[in-house]
Design a protein around this motif. Sequence first.
Motif, PDB file in Angstrom:
ATOM      1  N   ALA A  51       0.836  -1.199   0.000  1.00  0.00           N
ATOM      2  CA  ALA A  51       0.000   0.000   0.000  1.00  0.00           C
ATOM      3  C   ALA A  51       0.876   1.257   0.000  1.00  0.00           C
ATOM      4  O   ALA A  51       0.579   2.233  -0.695  1.00  0.00           O
ATOM      5  N   LEU A  52       1.967   1.222   0.761  1.00  0.00           N
ATOM      6  CA  LEU A  52       2.858   2.387   0.824  1.00  0.00           C
ATOM      7  C   LEU A  52       3.560   2.617  -0.510  1.00  0.00           C
ATOM      8  O   LEU A  52       3.668   3.743  -0.992  1.00  0.00           O
ATOM      9  N   LEU A  53       4.028   1.530  -1.127  1.00  0.00           N
ATOM     10  CA  LEU A  53       4.661   1.640  -2.449  1.00  0.00           C
ATOM     11  C   LEU A  53       3.686   2.271  -3.430  1.00  0.00           C
ATOM     12  O   LEU A  53       4.026   3.166  -4.208  1.00  0.00           O
ATOM     13  N   PHE A  54       2.467   1.777  -3.351  1.00  0.00           N
ATOM     14  CA  PHE A  54       1.427   2.259  -4.232  1.00  0.00           C
ATOM     15  C   PHE A  54       1.159   3.745  -3.990  1.00  0.00           C
ATOM     16  O   PHE A  54       1.067   4.536  -4.927  1.00  0.00           O
ATOM     17  N   GLY A  55       1.067   4.105  -2.682  1.00  0.00           N
ATOM     18  CA  GLY A  55       0.838   5.506  -2.326  1.00  0.00           C
ATOM     19  C   GLY A  55       1.985   6.383  -2.823  1.00  0.00           C
ATOM     20  O   GLY A  55       1.761   7.475  -3.356  1.00  0.00           O
ATOM     21  N   ALA A  56       3.214   5.888  -2.656  1.00  0.00           N
ATOM     22  CA  ALA A  56       4.380   6.652  -3.090  1.00  0.00           C
ATOM     23  C   ALA A  56       4.344   6.857  -4.599  1.00  0.00           C
ATOM     24  O   ALA A  56       4.575   7.966  -5.103  1.00  0.00           O
ATOM     25  N   PHE A  57       3.995   5.799  -5.312  1.00  0.00           N
ATOM     26  CA  PHE A  57       3.943   5.906  -6.769  1.00  0.00           C
ATOM     27  C   PHE A  57       2.894   6.929  -7.194  1.00  0.00           C
ATOM     28  O   PHE A  57       3.120   7.757  -8.070  1.00  0.00           O
ATOM     29  N   ASP A  58       1.736   6.855  -6.526  1.00  0.00           N
ATOM     30  CA  ASP A  58       0.639   7.751  -6.880  1.00  0.00           C
ATOM     31  C   ASP A  58       1.000   9.198  -6.563  1.00  0.00           C
ATOM     32  O   ASP A  58       0.756  10.108  -7.355  1.00  0.00           O
ATOM     33  N   ALA A  59       1.608   9.406  -5.384  1.00  0.00           N
ATOM     34  CA  ALA A  59       2.017  10.764  -5.006  1.00  0.00           C
ATOM     35  C   ALA A  59       3.066  11.282  -5.988  1.00  0.00           C
ATOM     36  O   ALA A  59       3.081  12.447  -6.359  1.00  0.00           O
ATOM     37  N   PHE A  60       3.916  10.369  -6.423  1.00  0.00           N
ATOM     38  CA  PHE A  60       4.975  10.739  -7.363  1.00  0.00           C
ATOM     39  C   PHE A  60       4.387  11.179  -8.705  1.00  0.00           C
ATOM     40  O   PHE A  60       4.748  12.220  -9.249  1.00  0.00           O
ATOM     41  N   GLN A  61       3.424  10.379  -9.206  1.00  0.00           N
ATOM     42  CA  GLN A  61       2.882  10.721 -10.526  1.00  0.00           C
ATOM     43  C   GLN A  61       2.098  12.032 -10.483  1.00  0.00           C
ATOM     44  O   GLN A  61       2.095  12.793 -11.447  1.00  0.00           O
TER      45      GLN A  61
END
Lengths: 357, 315
Positions: B254-264
């Motif tokens: 979930a954190l990886l996913f959140g990081a990716f989303d925040a990044f994009q």
Amino acid sequence: MTIRLEPREDAGLGLKIGVSIAAGLVALLLVAIPVLFAGGSPLTAYGLMIQGAFGSMFAFSETLNRATPLILTGLACAVAFRAKLWNIGAEGQLYIGALAAVCVGSGLLQLPPALMIPTVMIAGFLAGGLMMVIPTVIKQRFGADEVVITLLLNFVVILLIQMLVEGPLKDPLSMGWPQSVSLIAEAKLPKLLPRLRMHWGLIVGLVAALVLWLMVRKTVLGFEIRAVGENKAAARFAGIPVDATMLKVALISGGLAGLAGVGEVAGVKGYLSSDLSPGFGYSGIVVAMLAGLSPIGTVIAALFVAAVFVGADSMSRATGISSYIADLVVALSLLCVLVGSFFLRFRVKWERQSVVA
Amino acid sequence: MDVLFDILGSANFWAAAIRIATPLIFGVLGALICERAGVLNLGIEGIFVAGAMAGWLAVYLGAGLWGGVLIAALAGALFGLLHAFLTVILGLSQHVSGIGITLLATSVSYFTYRTALPDVSSPPRIAAFQPVSIPGLSDLPFFGPALFQQTPLTFLALVFVLLVALVLYRTPLGLAIRAVGDNPASVEAQGLSVVGLRVGAVVAGSALMALGGAFLTMSAFDAFFFGMVNGRGWICIALVVFASWQPGKALLGALLFGAFDAFQIRLQAQIGQVVPGQVFLMMPYLLSIVALIVVARRADYPRALLQPWTKGQRH
């Protein structure tokens, strides 16, 4: 008194039809609760819904118009579910079919209607079919579950459509509305009757149902689909090419959903936009289940679901009760028919406890 | 490259990543509990909507924020109970029941919202959860704003990761839940109730899913919008496979996913003129699909997943 469950060998056709009708009726009865909650009278609401769906030639034609895409997405789900291929992506496939129709039918090709309409349909069928073949190949190659992938692809496709109708496909004359260029006149499906929105897509849906019915019963592919759906391992053992059969099912299933999209673009709207379908793909799941996965039943179930939507819209305008009541009926129908499937599998027996002497 | 380091070096980015991950943490944990007990819960998408609507509406009608959280959890539990009744007690198709629950929970929520607020044009707002400071930690340079200035629901989600992990791996109940999803016959042989354990797991898991929805309307935003869940539930179903049904990996996923989303989102601000916004919005779904494909072959599914159980059944 005790309840005993006896497994049934095979439920008769009459019982299957009875269960589906009962499911629809129970769903309609249950929404009396939200209608009361919204301060309405259930009887008045039912009356207005029936009138709104069947009360006039116009009302009935709107119901048939609404049933047209539902027949096709319903068939798409029915044929896939029969092979135990869980296609929950009919919504996305519908949009991809519509997209293909616009790509081919908005001036790229100039053909007379007799050639143009079939071309547009074949393009939509193939595009929608490809959209289901991809997750099926992924399932076969990598073992990834098709349910989640088809569900997720629905969101990807909607965004793709939004991107295209705001970008390369945008109609320069649309006053800033995000909608695509229009289909040329030769690509549009003729209306069935003057002044009504019903179009030839309905005939396409009915023919598709008939073809599918014949295919399932009379052809080798139909036999293979049933065999794969009943027991994959046994089918493979019997020499049925399971993977190839699944790919054919995927193509047919996605293709039918694609045709639904062609119908909406070429028969109703004339252009593509990201609000083309109010969830026809998801309702198709309910239609297929209500129909017991039977192609002919799909036509009747699609009529029922369409009548609920059209009737609820009309009822909502008259009473102010939210038209989401239709979505409630549809969701409840699915759960009711699922409960009904329990009675198709088991015979419920009430028994007086006998005292053993 | 500079863009990359600018983004990764800002505390704001990490705070956003954790915020975006929060509903997913709740959702993945909920799905994980259900699936560990052998029940796929595709009702998740609708249960998110129900939690988002019920929690928000309760607060709007005068309940406290934590009262709203409780109502959301109850709404989720109720739909979970229905799913459990259909799939565990009657042994019906988990796929069909799940889709049905999603359709039902979504339409019940939309209908209730429309009926409760017939005339609103713009969604009314509530006073949502505010970030809390943890004395000492929140004042740290960089790490304070990056990690320790979140709303209470985010901290609650992290507590639940620990709690679920502890229960699953350190208690007899957890052992029974894992066994019931792998080998229900062994559970019954011990004199435990397969049906009881599964129903309990589905109800508890569904309540957690609803908290993910509640986070959206009561913490991330302060209003309810139609379509606001937007596939988050389905993403959780993909993430739970990615996380191999383990709470720790679920948090990581979930954190990886959140990081990716925040990044994009931040990348979009930088190069948004060149690439259409929808390309960025597609990323979460495509990423989930890719994650699913990558792990699918070695995914260690709970062995009794999707398989109904009848009392006294023998193989």
